[in-house]
Write a protein that holds these residues in place. Structure first.
Motif, PDB file in Angstrom:
ATOM      1  N   LYS A 295       2.165  -9.731  -4.633  1.00 58.70           N
ATOM      2  CA  LYS A 295       2.134  -8.343  -3.868  1.00 58.70           C
ATOM      3  C   LYS A 295       1.086  -7.669  -3.835  1.00 58.70           C
ATOM      4  O   LYS A 295       0.853  -7.161  -3.064  1.00 58.70           O
ATOM      5  N   ALA A 296       0.034  -7.841  -4.433  1.00 58.84           N
ATOM      6  CA  ALA A 296      -1.175  -7.563  -4.445  1.00 58.84           C
ATOM      7  C   ALA A 296      -1.949  -8.653  -3.070  1.00 58.84           C
ATOM      8  O   ALA A 296      -2.093  -7.590  -1.807  1.00 58.84           O
ATOM      9  N   GLN A 299       0.620  -7.401   0.189  1.00 62.98           N
ATOM     10  CA  GLN A 299      -0.549  -5.913   0.655  1.00 62.98           C
ATOM     11  C   GLN A 299      -2.177  -6.272   1.605  1.00 62.98           C
ATOM     12  O   GLN A 299      -1.867  -5.233   2.467  1.00 62.98           O
ATOM     13  N   GLY A 302      -1.218  -7.722   4.749  1.00 60.27           N
ATOM     14  CA  GLY A 302      -0.450  -6.707   5.157  1.00 60.27           C
ATOM     15  C   GLY A 302       0.815  -6.905   6.108  1.00 60.27           C
ATOM     16  O   GLY A 302       1.111  -6.780   7.067  1.00 60.27           O
ATOM     17  N   PRO A 304       4.727  -8.399   4.323  1.00 59.34           N
ATOM     18  CA  PRO A 304       5.501  -7.663   3.352  1.00 59.34           C
ATOM     19  C   PRO A 304       6.531  -8.736   2.132  1.00 59.34           C
ATOM     20  O   PRO A 304       5.805  -9.378   2.530  1.00 59.34           O
ATOM     21  N   GLY A 349      -6.207  -4.135  -5.074  1.00 56.79           N
ATOM     22  CA  GLY A 349      -4.629  -4.678  -4.782  1.00 56.79           C
ATOM     23  C   GLY A 349      -3.939  -5.122  -6.363  1.00 56.79           C
ATOM     24  O   GLY A 349      -3.042  -5.514  -6.429  1.00 56.79           O
ATOM     25  N   PHE A 352      -2.277  -2.073  -7.073  1.00 58.99           N
ATOM     26  CA  PHE A 352      -1.158  -2.289  -6.066  1.00 58.99           C
ATOM     27  C   PHE A 352       0.016  -2.523  -6.589  1.00 58.99           C
ATOM     28  O   PHE A 352       1.208  -2.275  -7.280  1.00 58.99           O
ATOM     29  N   PRO A 357      -0.852   2.252  -7.154  1.00 55.20           N
ATOM     30  CA  PRO A 357      -1.476   2.459  -5.788  1.00 55.20           C
ATOM     31  C   PRO A 357      -2.384   3.375  -5.366  1.00 55.20           C
ATOM     32  O   PRO A 357      -2.377   4.931  -6.557  1.00 55.20           O
ATOM     33  N   ARG A 380      -3.827   1.911   3.199  1.00 45.50           N
ATOM     34  CA  ARG A 380      -4.596   0.023   4.124  1.00 45.50           C
ATOM     35  C   ARG A 380      -5.239   0.392   3.686  1.00 45.50           C
ATOM     36  O   ARG A 380      -6.509   0.244   3.150  1.00 45.50           O
TER      37      ARG A 380
END
Length: 604
Positions: A295-296, A299, A302, A304, A349, A352, A357, A380
């Motif tokens: 997931k990190a 992210q 950029g 999904p 990351g 996140f 977050p 971001r």
């Protein structure tokens, strides 16, 4: 634009919302103040200070650890019309002489342990108030409040404070020379609190810890001023070693940290997983962290998560990650932030991926603290968000970021020359190289004066290099990149004092001193792997080719690092000149190391 509200006016409105609610507390709640008790103490302190002759424009200094008693004393001084400011508890008598002389204070409120040092400063302090126990020739807080005259008009006094009055002085711990006293007005502060809360909401009863020194503008804004303006509940953490316990006790709803604290929390999780002895539990943690890392990475790139990955993360969250957040005490956060220095994107990351977050903020004392941020839903990673509403910016020809608006300081106290260098027609020269994308998101490259230009003419950011390498191993506490006018980059590396002991214990090393660890083959190999792993994220010209691990720990406020954890690059270059030259010698010494040639694609 929001209405200008002075700090005393904000406090009075906040304290009236729910006088029975707890405003300030200690870890565990053994000591606490309700808003009603707090307001009564503020009135008493203001009366005592007024009896000592303190009024509008006078300065009052505070020197103490994070403690419940600080709040009514600081806020009481505000209500007397004074400029109240804190000094770092680590300052020497000579440094106190400079700060107190510049500030012009004749009163210091402190813990008893600092009385001798304050007296040794040589500044003619008229009154010292001790918050903990009696010292001959000083006043207790009870004695201070008993001085209040019966005809003292408390309401008229705090209501006379205006937006132009100076609410605090923040002494920047510069990397060279004496600190500069940044003058922050009530109008600056009012705009800061209201603009910030318009992006990152703060509500009455929100919970937060105060653990950074109160001389640090980040603690003053998040742990004092937002509290006065909006009614957050503060838990005072007198020793950062207690922070872990405090987070579990408080379960903060809003919380911020400097990058080093986030990095230490990350290292703590990694060490805990590495040290887990139950095979099933260790396997579950390893799986969950692997899912979190995916997931990190998405992210950071950029992109999904696809439906399958999102479902797997939700499962990992339900089974493992939610419990991990609860164990950290960060399971009830509305928002979290990082500021005061650049934070590695990998660290952002990592959290996140755990479901925490973090919004990275940017600012400086000269801008009343925070000047840019983005809410977590719009953050971001790798950017410091957008400027707060009401500020404007431009980029000078040399790339320096200039800011104008209501957050810009009044001046550096007693330093007209330095003020003129920093301010031109209302524009503050921030000293930072910042880029801005089409959507207004800002990326901080580095300090203008710290950019490296190698012998080939290539411009590089040492902070970017250092953050990338540090993110690869928790063992590194600090590193200084060397490379200006040199053919390649090298680094002076210092071990992290807090990670050294658990690392030594896990590896059955009996001596956790810096001198012992830096000579140990396992430690050298671990650092070499970390440097190599970090190098994979850097361009070839940026990579660290050689390094020395110094047999010391660098302490904040020492020769190498400021109290706000910034590197003092020129003193480092002078102090370690011999080590630096050895890294560029044709024949490499045995204690000059190179990145590991082993597989280094994954950080240790």
């Amino acid at each position: 634009m929001a209405e200008m509200i002075t700090a005393p006016a904000a406090f009075q409105a906040t304290a009236a919302i729910d006088p029975e609610a707890i405003a300030v507390r200690s870890i565990g709640g053994d000591q606490s103040l309700s808003w009603g008790q707090y307001a009564a103490q503020v009135r008493a302190v203001a009366g005592g200070l007024a009896a000592l002759g303190v009024g509008r424009g006078d300065t009052v200094a505070l020197m103490m650890a994070n403690r419940v008693e600080f709040y009514p004393l600081e806020v009481g001084a505000q209500h007397a019309g004074a400029t109240s400011f804190s000094v770092y508890n680590t300052l020497t008598a000579q440094q106190l002489n400079y700060v107190f002389t510049n500030a012009g204070n004749r009163i210091v409120i402190c813990e008893a342990q600092y009385v001798d040092r304050i007296r040794a400063s040589g500044v003619p302090i008229e009154t010292i108030v001790c918050v903990d126990h009696a010292v001959p020739g000083t006043l207790s807080v009870a004695q201070l409040t008993c001085l209040a005259r019966s005809d003292f008009d408390f309401d008229a006094t705090w209501q006379a404070v205006t937006g132009d009055d100076i609410v605090t002085l923040c002494y920047t711990s510069g990397t060279t020379g004496n600190p500069k006293g940044v003058e922050i007005s009530h109008a600056n502060l009012s705009f800061e609190c209201q603009a910030y809360a318009s992006v990152m909401p703060v509500e009455f009863g929100d919970r937060i810890t105060s653990y950074l020194p109160s001389a640090h503008m980040a603690d003053r804004v998040t742990g004092l001023y937002l509290h006065e303006y909006f009614g957050s509940q503060i838990t005072a953490v007198p020793d950062r070693a207690l922070l872990g316990a405090a987070l579990v006790d408080v379960r903060p709803t809003i919380w911020g940290a400097v990058p080093r604290v986030w990095e230490k929390l990350k290292a703590g999780v990694e060490f805990a997983v590495a040290g887990e002895t139950d095979p099933a539990r260790k396997a579950a943690l390893a799986w969950a962290l692997e899912v979190a890392d995916r997931k990190a990475q998405a992210q950071l790139a950029g992109v999904p998560l696809d439906d399958v990955q999102a479902a797997e993360w939700a499962k990992a969250d339900e089974l493992v990650l939610s419990a991990l957040r609860a164990k950290l005490g960060l399971d009830q956060l509305k928002w979290a932030l990082s500021g005061a220095a650049p934070i590695p994107a990998e660290t952002l990351g990592f959290f996140f991926g755990l479901g925490i977050p973090i919004s990275e903020v940017w600012g400086m004392s000269e801008l009343t603290c925070v000047a840019s941020v983005s809410p977590p839903t719009q953050a971001r990673l790798g950017t410091v968000g957008k400027l707060l509403p009401g500020l404007e910016s431009t980029i000078a020809e040399d790339g320096e970021f200039l800011v104008r608006g209501p957050l810009v300081m009044r001046e550096y106290r007693g330093e007209p020359g330095k003020t003129a260098e920093a301010l031109t027609d209302g524009w503050l020269a921030t000293g930072d190289i910042v880029t801005q994308d089409a959507d207004g998101y800002l990326r901080v490259v580095d300090r203008k004066k710290e950019l490296i230009i190698n012998s080939g003419g290539k411009n590089m950011s040492p902070a970017n290099i250092e953050n990338t390498i540090k993110a690869a191993t928790p063992l590194i506490g600090a590193l200084a990149t060397i490379g200006d006018r040199r053919p390649y980059n090298t680094a002076l590396i210092v071990l992290d004092a807090e990670s050294a002991e658990p690392y030594a214990a896990q590896h059955n090393l009996t001596d956790a001193s810096a001198a012992s660890l830096v000579a140990h083959p396992e430690v050298i190999a671990e650092i070499a792997r970390g440097v190599a792993a970090g190098n994979t994220h850097l361009s070839r010209v940026e990579q660290i080719k050689r390094f020395v691990i110094l047999p010391v720990f660098w302490e904040p406020g020492g020769d190498e690092i400021t109290l706000t954890m910034k590197l003092r690059r020129n003193p480092i270059a002078d102090k370690y000149a011999a080590d630096i030259e050895r890294m560029y010698a044709p024949d490499r010494d045995t204690d000059v190391h190179e990145p590991s040639t082993e597989q280094a694609s994954t950080p240790a």
